[in-house]
Design a protein around this motif. Structure first.
Motif, PDB file in Angstrom:
ATOM      1  N   ASP A   3       8.941  -0.258  -1.722  1.00  0.00           N
ATOM      2  CA  ASP A   3       7.817  -0.224  -0.797  1.00  0.00           C
ATOM      3  C   ASP A   3       8.146  -1.006   0.472  1.00  0.00           C
ATOM      4  OD1 ASP A   3       5.131   0.505  -0.113  1.00  0.00           O
ATOM      5  OD2 ASP A   3       4.495  -1.536  -0.578  1.00  0.00           O
ATOM      6  N   LEU A   4       8.812  -2.128   0.298  1.00  0.00           N
ATOM      7  CA  LEU A   4       9.171  -2.970   1.438  1.00  0.00           C
ATOM      8  C   LEU A   4      10.125  -2.249   2.382  1.00  0.00           C
ATOM      9  CD1 LEU A   4       8.766  -5.895   2.574  1.00  0.00           C
ATOM     10  CD2 LEU A   4      10.966  -6.428   1.497  1.00  0.00           C
ATOM     11  N   VAL A   5      11.199  -1.665   1.833  1.00  0.00           N
ATOM     12  CA  VAL A   5      12.187  -1.022   2.695  1.00  0.00           C
ATOM     13  C   VAL A   5      11.632   0.274   3.305  1.00  0.00           C
ATOM     14  CG1 VAL A   5      13.399   0.424   0.985  1.00  0.00           C
ATOM     15  CG2 VAL A   5      14.664  -0.546   2.909  1.00  0.00           C
ATOM     16  N   ALA A   6      10.757   0.957   2.586  1.00  0.00           N
ATOM     17  CA  ALA A   6      10.153   2.170   3.144  1.00  0.00           C
ATOM     18  C   ALA A   6       9.316   1.843   4.377  1.00  0.00           C
ATOM     19  CB  ALA A   6       9.288   2.867   2.089  1.00  0.00           C
ATOM     20  N   LYS A   7       8.634   0.703   4.352  1.00  0.00           N
ATOM     21  CA  LYS A   7       7.755   0.313   5.461  1.00  0.00           C
ATOM     22  C   LYS A   7       8.503  -0.460   6.555  1.00  0.00           C
ATOM     23  CE  LYS A   7       3.775   1.661   3.556  1.00  0.00           C
ATOM     24  NZ  LYS A   7       4.151   1.946   2.176  1.00  0.00           N
ATOM     25  N   ALA A   8       9.306  -1.438   6.166  1.00  0.00           N
ATOM     26  CA  ALA A   8       9.945  -2.325   7.148  1.00  0.00           C
ATOM     27  C   ALA A   8      11.368  -1.912   7.484  1.00  0.00           C
ATOM     28  CB  ALA A   8       9.938  -3.765   6.621  1.00  0.00           C
ATOM     29  N   GLY A   9      11.978  -1.046   6.660  1.00  0.00           N
ATOM     30  CA  GLY A   9      13.369  -0.648   6.881  1.00  0.00           C
ATOM     31  C   GLY A   9      13.658  -0.060   8.249  1.00  0.00           C
ATOM     32  N   PRO A  10      12.821   0.876   8.753  1.00  0.00           N
ATOM     33  CA  PRO A  10      13.108   1.448  10.075  1.00  0.00           C
ATOM     34  C   PRO A  10      13.168   0.390  11.177  1.00  0.00           C
ATOM     35  CG  PRO A  10      11.521   2.814   8.913  1.00  0.00           C
ATOM     36  CD  PRO A  10      11.695   1.567   8.083  1.00  0.00           C
ATOM     37  N   TYR A  11      12.231  -0.571  11.134  1.00  0.00           N
ATOM     38  CA  TYR A  11      12.240  -1.638  12.138  1.00  0.00           C
ATOM     39  C   TYR A  11      13.518  -2.461  12.039  1.00  0.00           C
ATOM     40  CZ  TYR A  11      11.357  -6.078  14.427  1.00  0.00           C
ATOM     41  OH  TYR A  11      11.488  -7.191  15.215  1.00  0.00           O
ATOM     42  N   VAL A  12      13.868  -2.873  10.823  1.00  0.00           N
ATOM     43  CA  VAL A  12      15.044  -3.727  10.604  1.00  0.00           C
ATOM     44  C   VAL A  12      16.309  -2.999  11.043  1.00  0.00           C
ATOM     45  CG1 VAL A  12      16.481  -4.842   8.840  1.00  0.00           C
ATOM     46  CG2 VAL A  12      13.987  -5.065   8.746  1.00  0.00           C
ATOM     47  N   PHE A  52      11.474 -13.468  -0.437  1.00  0.00           N
ATOM     48  CA  PHE A  52      11.287 -14.142   0.842  1.00  0.00           C
ATOM     49  C   PHE A  52      11.898 -15.534   0.853  1.00  0.00           C
ATOM     50  CE2 PHE A  52       7.962 -10.872   1.558  1.00  0.00           C
ATOM     51  CZ  PHE A  52       8.470 -10.383   2.754  1.00  0.00           C
ATOM     52  N   LYS A  53      11.983 -16.152  -0.289  1.00  0.00           N
ATOM     53  CA  LYS A  53      12.680 -17.443  -0.373  1.00  0.00           C
ATOM     54  C   LYS A  53      14.180 -17.247  -0.109  1.00  0.00           C
ATOM     55  CE  LYS A  53       9.500 -19.964  -3.405  1.00  0.00           C
ATOM     56  NZ  LYS A  53       9.130 -20.954  -2.392  1.00  0.00           N
ATOM     57  N   ILE A 106       3.208  -9.195   4.785  1.00  0.00           N
ATOM     58  CA  ILE A 106       4.550  -9.030   4.230  1.00  0.00           C
ATOM     59  C   ILE A 106       5.470  -8.345   5.232  1.00  0.00           C
ATOM     60  CG2 ILE A 106       5.912  -7.844   2.453  1.00  0.00           C
ATOM     61  CD1 ILE A 106       3.469  -8.199   0.596  1.00  0.00           C
ATOM     62  N   TYR A 107       5.018  -7.229   5.797  1.00  0.00           N
ATOM     63  CA  TYR A 107       5.869  -6.481   6.709  1.00  0.00           C
ATOM     64  C   TYR A 107       6.073  -7.223   8.027  1.00  0.00           C
ATOM     65  CZ  TYR A 107       4.657  -3.134   3.138  1.00  0.00           C
ATOM     66  OH  TYR A 107       4.452  -2.532   1.920  1.00  0.00           O
ATOM     67  N   GLU A 108       5.054  -7.922   8.478  1.00  0.00           N
ATOM     68  CA  GLU A 108       5.197  -8.735   9.678  1.00  0.00           C
ATOM     69  C   GLU A 108       6.171  -9.885   9.415  1.00  0.00           C
ATOM     70  OE1 GLU A 108       4.136  -8.196  12.769  1.00  0.00           O
ATOM     71  OE2 GLU A 108       3.411  -6.292  11.991  1.00  0.00           O
ATOM     72  N   ARG A 109       6.145 -10.402   8.200  1.00  0.00           N
ATOM     73  CA  ARG A 109       7.053 -11.491   7.866  1.00  0.00           C
ATOM     74  C   ARG A 109       8.499 -11.019   7.902  1.00  0.00           C
ATOM     75  NH1 ARG A 109       6.733 -15.513   2.573  1.00  0.00           N
ATOM     76  NH2 ARG A 109       8.450 -16.876   3.208  1.00  0.00           N
ATOM     77  N   VAL A 110       8.756  -9.811   7.415  1.00  0.00           N
ATOM     78  CA  VAL A 110      10.109  -9.246   7.485  1.00  0.00           C
ATOM     79  C   VAL A 110      10.575  -9.198   8.931  1.00  0.00           C
ATOM     80  CG1 VAL A 110      11.472  -7.143   7.185  1.00  0.00           C
ATOM     81  CG2 VAL A 110       9.965  -7.902   5.357  1.00  0.00           C
ATOM     82  N   LYS A 111       9.691  -8.797   9.821  1.00  0.00           N
ATOM     83  CA  LYS A 111      10.047  -8.676  11.244  1.00  0.00           C
ATOM     84  C   LYS A 111      10.340 -10.022  11.894  1.00  0.00           C
ATOM     85  CE  LYS A 111       7.218  -4.503  11.875  1.00  0.00           C
ATOM     86  NZ  LYS A 111       6.060  -3.900  12.581  1.00  0.00           N
ATOM     87  N   SER A 112       9.877 -11.092  11.276  1.00  0.00           N
ATOM     88  CA  SER A 112      10.043 -12.422  11.878  1.00  0.00           C
ATOM     89  C   SER A 112      11.463 -12.978  11.718  1.00  0.00           C
ATOM     90  CB  SER A 112       9.045 -13.409  11.259  1.00  0.00           C
ATOM     91  OG  SER A 112       9.424 -13.766   9.931  1.00  0.00           O
ATOM     92  N   TYR A 113      12.269 -12.358  10.885  1.00  0.00           N
ATOM     93  CA  TYR A 113      13.620 -12.886  10.650  1.00  0.00           C
ATOM     94  C   TYR A 113      14.583 -12.420  11.747  1.00  0.00           C
ATOM     95  CZ  TYR A 113      11.895 -14.392   6.124  1.00  0.00           C
ATOM     96  OH  TYR A 113      11.167 -15.013   5.129  1.00  0.00           O
ATOM     97  N   PRO A 114      15.666 -13.195  11.966  1.00  0.00           N
ATOM     98  CA  PRO A 114      16.582 -12.906  13.093  1.00  0.00           C
ATOM     99  C   PRO A 114      17.580 -11.778  12.803  1.00  0.00           C
ATOM    100  CG  PRO A 114      17.351 -14.841  11.922  1.00  0.00           C
ATOM    101  CD  PRO A 114      16.041 -14.442  11.275  1.00  0.00           C
ATOM    102  N   TRP A 115      17.079 -10.562  12.720  1.00  0.00           N
ATOM    103  CA  TRP A 115      17.947  -9.419  12.412  1.00  0.00           C
ATOM    104  C   TRP A 115      18.934  -9.131  13.540  1.00  0.00           C
ATOM    105  CZ3 TRP A 115      17.825  -8.354   7.503  1.00  0.00           C
ATOM    106  CH2 TRP A 115      16.653  -8.578   6.775  1.00  0.00           C
ATOM    107  N   GLU A 116      18.712  -9.726  14.698  1.00  0.00           N
ATOM    108  CA  GLU A 116      19.660  -9.555  15.796  1.00  0.00           C
ATOM    109  C   GLU A 116      20.895 -10.453  15.624  1.00  0.00           C
ATOM    110  OE1 GLU A 116      17.080 -12.995  16.719  1.00  0.00           O
ATOM    111  OE2 GLU A 116      16.722 -10.954  15.990  1.00  0.00           O
TER     112      GLU A 116
END
Length: 201
Positions: free
Chosen positions: A118-127, A183-184, A7-17
């Motif tokens: 849970d998602l934003v707590a884990k993946a939020g800093p990266y995003v 994710f959809k 799940i968290y790796e999938r969040v990182k796969s999106y083009p946040w740049e």
């Protein structure tokens, strides 16, 4: 079933740049977050446990005006909500929660809440770092939530574990559903941004 790491790796796969992707994400976020307080109020009105009612009331206060944060972030990226259309998937994301509260159990809403926090707590800093590094802009919405939600997640986990098994199962089921729809939504945003780039080429 998708693992947490996936799940968290999938969040990182999106083009946040990509600023267009971020702007559309913020717009869709505004559309569903604008229902957070209403959903909590509806669930609270149907709760018969005073302790959990008070916990939801605290959460309601914490969620106050968070939709406005998303709007302010959107302006930072040179856009406004009038320039964005609410996706059908976004509607399905929050509208289904009214059904969960009314026809399953008011505590089923915790599956939706727990997934997002849970998602934003884990993946939020990266995003947040990815957005800031590429654009020089910050998302107050994302930053606030990953700073606050780590403690919220642990509190929610303990509460869920204290509930009867049948309620835990409803929460888990709603968490899986919420994850799938979320994710959809991101997939649709990425697809639409890709189409715009191709059409402009």
């Amino acid at each position: 079933m998708t693992s947490k790491i996936d799940i968290y790796e999938r969040v990182k796969s999106y083009p946040w740049e990509n600023e267009c992707f971020v702007a559309e994400y913020l717009a869709q976020t505004y559309f569903y977050v604008s229902h957070s307080e209403k959903l909590l109020c509806l669930a609270m009105a149907r709760l018969d446990d005073d302790k959990i009612f008070r916990r939801f009331k605290e959460h309601l206060n914490e969620e106050s005006a968070h939709d406005k944060l998303a709007l302010r972030d959107l302006k930072r990226f040179g856009s406004n909500i009038e320039g964005h259309k609410e996706h059908s998937l976004t509607k399905a994301f929050y509208q289904s929660q009214y059904y969960q509260i009314e026809y399953k159990h008011p505590l089923a809403l915790m599956g939706y809440i727990f997934f997002l926090e849970d998602l934003v707590a884990k993946a939020g800093p990266y995003v947040h770092e990815k957005i800031n590094a590429s654009s020089g802009k910050v998302s107050s919405f994302i930053k606030l939530h990953y700073e606050e939600d780590e403690d919220h997640v642990e509190e929610a986990r303990k509460l869920i574990e204290s509930l009867p098994k049948n309620i835990q199962n409803l929460i888990a089921e709603n968490k899986r559903y919420s994850q799938e729809i979320f994710f959809k939504i991101l997939d649709e945003i990425e697809s639409n941004i890709g189409k715009k780039v191709n059409n402009a080429a």
